[in-house]
Design a protein around this motif. Sequence first.
Motif, PDB file in Angstrom:
ATOM      1  N   TYR A  78       0.834  -1.208   0.000  1.00 32.22           N
ATOM      2  CA  TYR A  78       0.000   0.000   0.000  1.00 32.22           C
ATOM      3  C   TYR A  78       0.871   1.261   0.000  1.00 32.22           C
ATOM      4  O   TYR A  78       0.624   2.201  -0.757  1.00 32.22           O
ATOM      5  CB  TYR A  78      -0.905  -0.029   1.230  1.00 32.22           C
ATOM      6  CG  TYR A  78      -1.916   1.094   1.302  1.00 32.22           C
ATOM      7  CD1 TYR A  78      -3.089   1.040   0.556  1.00 32.22           C
ATOM      8  CD2 TYR A  78      -1.699   2.190   2.128  1.00 32.22           C
ATOM      9  CE1 TYR A  78      -4.024   2.068   0.629  1.00 32.22           C
ATOM     10  CE2 TYR A  78      -2.630   3.227   2.208  1.00 32.22           C
ATOM     11  CZ  TYR A  78      -3.794   3.157   1.449  1.00 32.22           C
ATOM     12  OH  TYR A  78      -4.706   4.165   1.531  1.00 32.22           O
ATOM     13  N   ALA A  79       1.916   1.279   0.839  1.00 40.32           N
ATOM     14  CA  ALA A  79       2.807   2.442   0.911  1.00 40.32           C
ATOM     15  C   ALA A  79       3.632   2.601  -0.357  1.00 40.32           C
ATOM     16  O   ALA A  79       3.980   3.724  -0.742  1.00 40.32           O
ATOM     17  CB  ALA A  79       3.725   2.327   2.129  1.00 40.32           C
ATOM     18  N   ASP A  80       3.966   1.493  -1.018  1.00 39.95           N
ATOM     19  CA  ASP A  80       4.714   1.571  -2.273  1.00 39.95           C
ATOM     20  C   ASP A  80       3.836   2.045  -3.431  1.00 39.95           C
ATOM     21  O   ASP A  80       4.320   2.690  -4.364  1.00 39.95           O
ATOM     22  CB  ASP A  80       5.311   0.206  -2.625  1.00 39.95           C
ATOM     23  CG  ASP A  80       6.580  -0.092  -1.837  1.00 39.95           C
ATOM     24  OD1 ASP A  80       7.295   0.856  -1.475  1.00 39.95           O
ATOM     25  OD2 ASP A  80       6.850  -1.288  -1.586  1.00 39.95           O
ATOM     26  N   SER A  81       2.539   1.738  -3.380  1.00 37.41           N
ATOM     27  CA  SER A  81       1.658   2.103  -4.492  1.00 37.41           C
ATOM     28  C   SER A  81       0.891   3.394  -4.251  1.00 37.41           C
ATOM     29  O   SER A  81       0.673   4.177  -5.183  1.00 37.41           O
ATOM     30  CB  SER A  81       0.652   0.967  -4.758  1.00 37.41           C
ATOM     31  OG  SER A  81      -0.172   0.745  -3.632  1.00 37.41           O
ATOM     32  N   GLY A  83       1.658   5.654  -1.530  1.00 40.49           N
ATOM     33  CA  GLY A  83       2.490   6.663  -0.909  1.00 40.49           C
ATOM     34  C   GLY A  83       2.818   6.360   0.532  1.00 40.49           C
ATOM     35  O   GLY A  83       2.078   5.655   1.227  1.00 40.49           O
ATOM     36  N   ARG A  84       3.976   6.868   0.988  1.00 43.45           N
ATOM     37  CA  ARG A  84       4.406   6.639   2.370  1.00 43.45           C
ATOM     38  C   ARG A  84       3.426   7.289   3.344  1.00 43.45           C
ATOM     39  O   ARG A  84       3.082   6.727   4.386  1.00 43.45           O
ATOM     40  CB  ARG A  84       5.798   7.202   2.612  1.00 43.45           C
ATOM     41  CG  ARG A  84       6.823   7.038   1.500  1.00 43.45           C
ATOM     42  CD  ARG A  84       6.901   5.648   0.908  1.00 43.45           C
ATOM     43  NE  ARG A  84       8.039   5.542  -0.003  1.00 43.45           N
ATOM     44  CZ  ARG A  84       8.182   4.581  -0.899  1.00 43.45           C
ATOM     45  NH1 ARG A  84       7.245   3.646  -1.021  1.00 43.45           N
ATOM     46  NH2 ARG A  84       9.254   4.547  -1.669  1.00 43.45           N
ATOM     47  N   LYS A  85       2.961   8.472   3.008  1.00 40.92           N
ATOM     48  CA  LYS A  85       2.028   9.199   3.857  1.00 40.92           C
ATOM     49  C   LYS A  85       0.733   8.412   4.037  1.00 40.92           C
ATOM     50  O   LYS A  85       0.207   8.307   5.150  1.00 40.92           O
ATOM     51  CB  LYS A  85       1.751  10.562   3.231  1.00 40.92           C
ATOM     52  CG  LYS A  85       0.697  11.389   3.957  1.00 40.92           C
ATOM     53  CD  LYS A  85       0.492  12.709   3.219  1.00 40.92           C
ATOM     54  CE  LYS A  85      -0.677  13.480   3.803  1.00 40.92           C
ATOM     55  NZ  LYS A  85      -0.889  14.758   3.078  1.00 40.92           N
ATOM     56  N   ALA A  86       0.224   7.834   2.971  1.00 44.06           N
ATOM     57  CA  ALA A  86      -1.017   7.057   3.048  1.00 44.06           C
ATOM     58  C   ALA A  86      -0.850   5.844   3.953  1.00 44.06           C
ATOM     59  O   ALA A  86      -1.734   5.512   4.755  1.00 44.06           O
ATOM     60  CB  ALA A  86      -1.443   6.624   1.648  1.00 44.06           C
ATOM     61  N   GLY A  87       0.291   5.164   3.835  1.00 39.03           N
ATOM     62  CA  GLY A  87       0.544   4.004   4.681  1.00 39.03           C
ATOM     63  C   GLY A  87       0.648   4.374   6.150  1.00 39.03           C
ATOM     64  O   GLY A  87       0.139   3.662   7.025  1.00 39.03           O
ATOM     65  N   LEU A  88       1.293   5.493   6.429  1.00 36.82           N
ATOM     66  CA  LEU A  88       1.483   5.915   7.819  1.00 36.82           C
ATOM     67  C   LEU A  88       0.166   6.334   8.480  1.00 36.82           C
ATOM     68  O   LEU A  88      -0.041   6.089   9.671  1.00 36.82           O
ATOM     69  CB  LEU A  88       2.486   7.066   7.874  1.00 36.82           C
ATOM     70  CG  LEU A  88       3.941   6.678   7.579  1.00 36.82           C
ATOM     71  CD1 LEU A  88       4.808   7.924   7.430  1.00 36.82           C
ATOM     72  CD2 LEU A  88       4.503   5.788   8.670  1.00 36.82           C
ATOM     73  N   THR A  89      -0.733   6.963   7.726  1.00 38.23           N
ATOM     74  CA  THR A  89      -2.015   7.351   8.310  1.00 38.23           C
ATOM     75  C   THR A  89      -2.907   6.140   8.539  1.00 38.23           C
ATOM     76  O   THR A  89      -3.605   6.052   9.558  1.00 38.23           O
ATOM     77  CB  THR A  89      -2.740   8.373   7.415  1.00 38.23           C
ATOM     78  OG1 THR A  89      -2.809   7.876   6.083  1.00 38.23           O
ATOM     79  CG2 THR A  89      -2.011   9.701   7.413  1.00 38.23           C
ATOM     80  N   LEU A  90      -2.881   5.174   7.632  1.00 36.68           N
ATOM     81  CA  LEU A  90      -3.689   3.965   7.808  1.00 36.68           C
ATOM     82  C   LEU A  90      -3.251   3.184   9.039  1.00 36.68           C
ATOM     83  O   LEU A  90      -4.084   2.634   9.779  1.00 36.68           O
ATOM     84  CB  LEU A  90      -3.584   3.082   6.565  1.00 36.68           C
ATOM     85  CG  LEU A  90      -4.339   1.745   6.615  1.00 36.68           C
ATOM     86  CD1 LEU A  90      -5.824   1.959   6.862  1.00 36.68           C
ATOM     87  CD2 LEU A  90      -4.105   0.964   5.325  1.00 36.68           C
ATOM     88  N   SER A  91      -1.955   3.118   9.292  1.00 37.18           N
ATOM     89  CA  SER A  91      -1.462   2.361  10.445  1.00 37.18           C
ATOM     90  C   SER A  91      -1.994   2.935  11.750  1.00 37.18           C
ATOM     91  O   SER A  91      -2.273   2.200  12.706  1.00 37.18           O
ATOM     92  CB  SER A  91       0.071   2.336  10.458  1.00 37.18           C
ATOM     93  OG  SER A  91       0.607   3.605  10.769  1.00 37.18           O
ATOM     94  N   PRO A 224       6.762   0.267 -11.313  1.00 34.24           N
ATOM     95  CA  PRO A 224       6.653  -1.192 -11.263  1.00 34.24           C
ATOM     96  C   PRO A 224       5.812  -1.608 -10.066  1.00 34.24           C
ATOM     97  O   PRO A 224       5.838  -0.964  -9.014  1.00 34.24           O
ATOM     98  CB  PRO A 224       8.103  -1.653 -11.118  1.00 34.24           C
ATOM     99  CG  PRO A 224       8.926  -0.528 -11.635  1.00 34.24           C
ATOM    100  CD  PRO A 224       8.164   0.715 -11.275  1.00 34.24           C
ATOM    101  N   ARG A 225       5.069  -2.696 -10.199  1.00 36.43           N
ATOM    102  CA  ARG A 225       4.158  -3.117  -9.140  1.00 36.43           C
ATOM    103  C   ARG A 225       4.942  -3.683  -7.962  1.00 36.43           C
ATOM    104  O   ARG A 225       5.860  -4.482  -8.133  1.00 36.43           O
ATOM    105  CB  ARG A 225       3.186  -4.172  -9.675  1.00 36.43           C
ATOM    106  CG  ARG A 225       2.121  -4.597  -8.670  1.00 36.43           C
ATOM    107  CD  ARG A 225       1.054  -5.431  -9.348  1.00 36.43           C
ATOM    108  NE  ARG A 225       0.044  -5.852  -8.390  1.00 36.43           N
ATOM    109  CZ  ARG A 225       0.078  -6.993  -7.727  1.00 36.43           C
ATOM    110  NH1 ARG A 225       1.072  -7.844  -7.930  1.00 36.43           N
ATOM    111  NH2 ARG A 225      -0.880  -7.310  -6.879  1.00 36.43           N
ATOM    112  N   SER A 226       4.567  -3.249  -6.770  1.00 38.50           N
ATOM    113  CA  SER A 226       5.153  -3.787  -5.542  1.00 38.50           C
ATOM    114  C   SER A 226       4.316  -4.973  -5.091  1.00 38.50           C
ATOM    115  O   SER A 226       3.110  -4.837  -4.860  1.00 38.50           O
ATOM    116  CB  SER A 226       5.163  -2.707  -4.450  1.00 38.50           C
ATOM    117  OG  SER A 226       5.616  -3.237  -3.223  1.00 38.50           O
TER     118      SER A 226
END
Length: 436
Positions: A78-81, A83-91, A224-226
């Motif tokens: 999720y963070a690779d596709s 964004g890092r910000k999106a992954g951090l808020t979801l956590s 590229p897909r993560s």
Amino acid sequence: MAQQRPIVGSRRLISIIGGSIGNLVEWYDFYAYAAFALYFAPAFFPSDDRTSQLLGTAAVFAVGFLMRPLGAWWMGMYADSRGRKAGLTLSLILMFCGSALIALTPTHVAIGSAAPAILLFARMLQGISVGGEYGASATYLSEMAEGRNRGFWASFQYVTLIGGQLCALLVALVLGVLLSEAQIQAWGWRIPFAIGAVLALMAYGLRRRMAETDAFIDVGVDRPRSSLTALWRAYPTLFVRIAIVSGGGGLAFYAYTTYMQKFLVNSSGFSRGSATQIMTAALVIYMLAQPLAGHISDRFGRRPNMLAFAMLGTIATVPAFTILAGTQSAGAAVVIIVGLLLILTAYTAISGLFKAELFPPHIRALGVALPYAVGNALFGGTAEYVALSFKAAGMESGFYWYVAGAIAVTGVIFVTLPETRATSTEWELRGRSGRS
């Protein structure tokens, strides 16, 4: 993908601080469980034997770690596709849900076996959250920091991680002053989890205002897909090596910090209040040492730090635990534990950065998070359970050798890994040219 304003000066610093504060809240919530397990163990696992109660809570603690690979896999992609910000808020959303559940769950007396079942589910949510947090946080800080000071700024991942653990201990100290032990054991242990849930919501608001990293944006929309398949196909050997390093380093970390508080009570014979005070003093020093170790890695490279941890940790672990088991002096205990933690600092200050610098941006969050989570699930998360099992079997010293042996294995792996101080910059330059 829409371009953001350039990240310069104060905006870069604000983003680093915002990510770090969120990380502190994540780890406060996660460690509140360990800090208060001595108090709420009877509420969920009624028994006349303290070690049996602690085994129950340690087993649930370990399940949180077993969920980390799932969180690392899902949230790393999720963070690779996205964004890092999106992954951090979801956590943070997941951590809020886990902490709120623990704060509100009735005891075993009230609802029977449903109580430990709900506790287990809450820890699963927290495990998924932290599994994704580590990779996204390490990636975010390594990409947001400037190259020449990357080790220094990336060390704040563990400054805030330790800060979260320290805040959990400080809450325990304050509650110890305001409430009696009977009150804490009856209902006071719920307070830190309620605090954690509120702080998670506040940190969520801060993270929504952070900047995205240039390294993520530069890869472009046709990145590229993560995926697990892509990671394993491109980096199978590196995956295994990082998992082994993370397992040994994680085992040392949880043995020296999380389990140490219980060891001081259950083996050394200190009171719960004294053990909390000892660990608070030791962790303050440990936290302050992280930026110095990060700065050293900026000047001399990452591998000297890692090899110093492996060599000194292997030598010091068994004698340190042996002396601690027989000491009655709080001062001596602080000195010994600080010694172990300063050795560990060489690893923890740059562990996330070291792993992030090994991977290109398009798969970096997953590459950092998943092998780390696998290694920690197998060794770090089971540290308390293994230690208590050795103790229950009358062979407590076996755990000391187990930790020392795991650290020695990480040393062997460190020798096979490259110096990474300049690697991350090279990956990012290649990403800008479209060749990641």
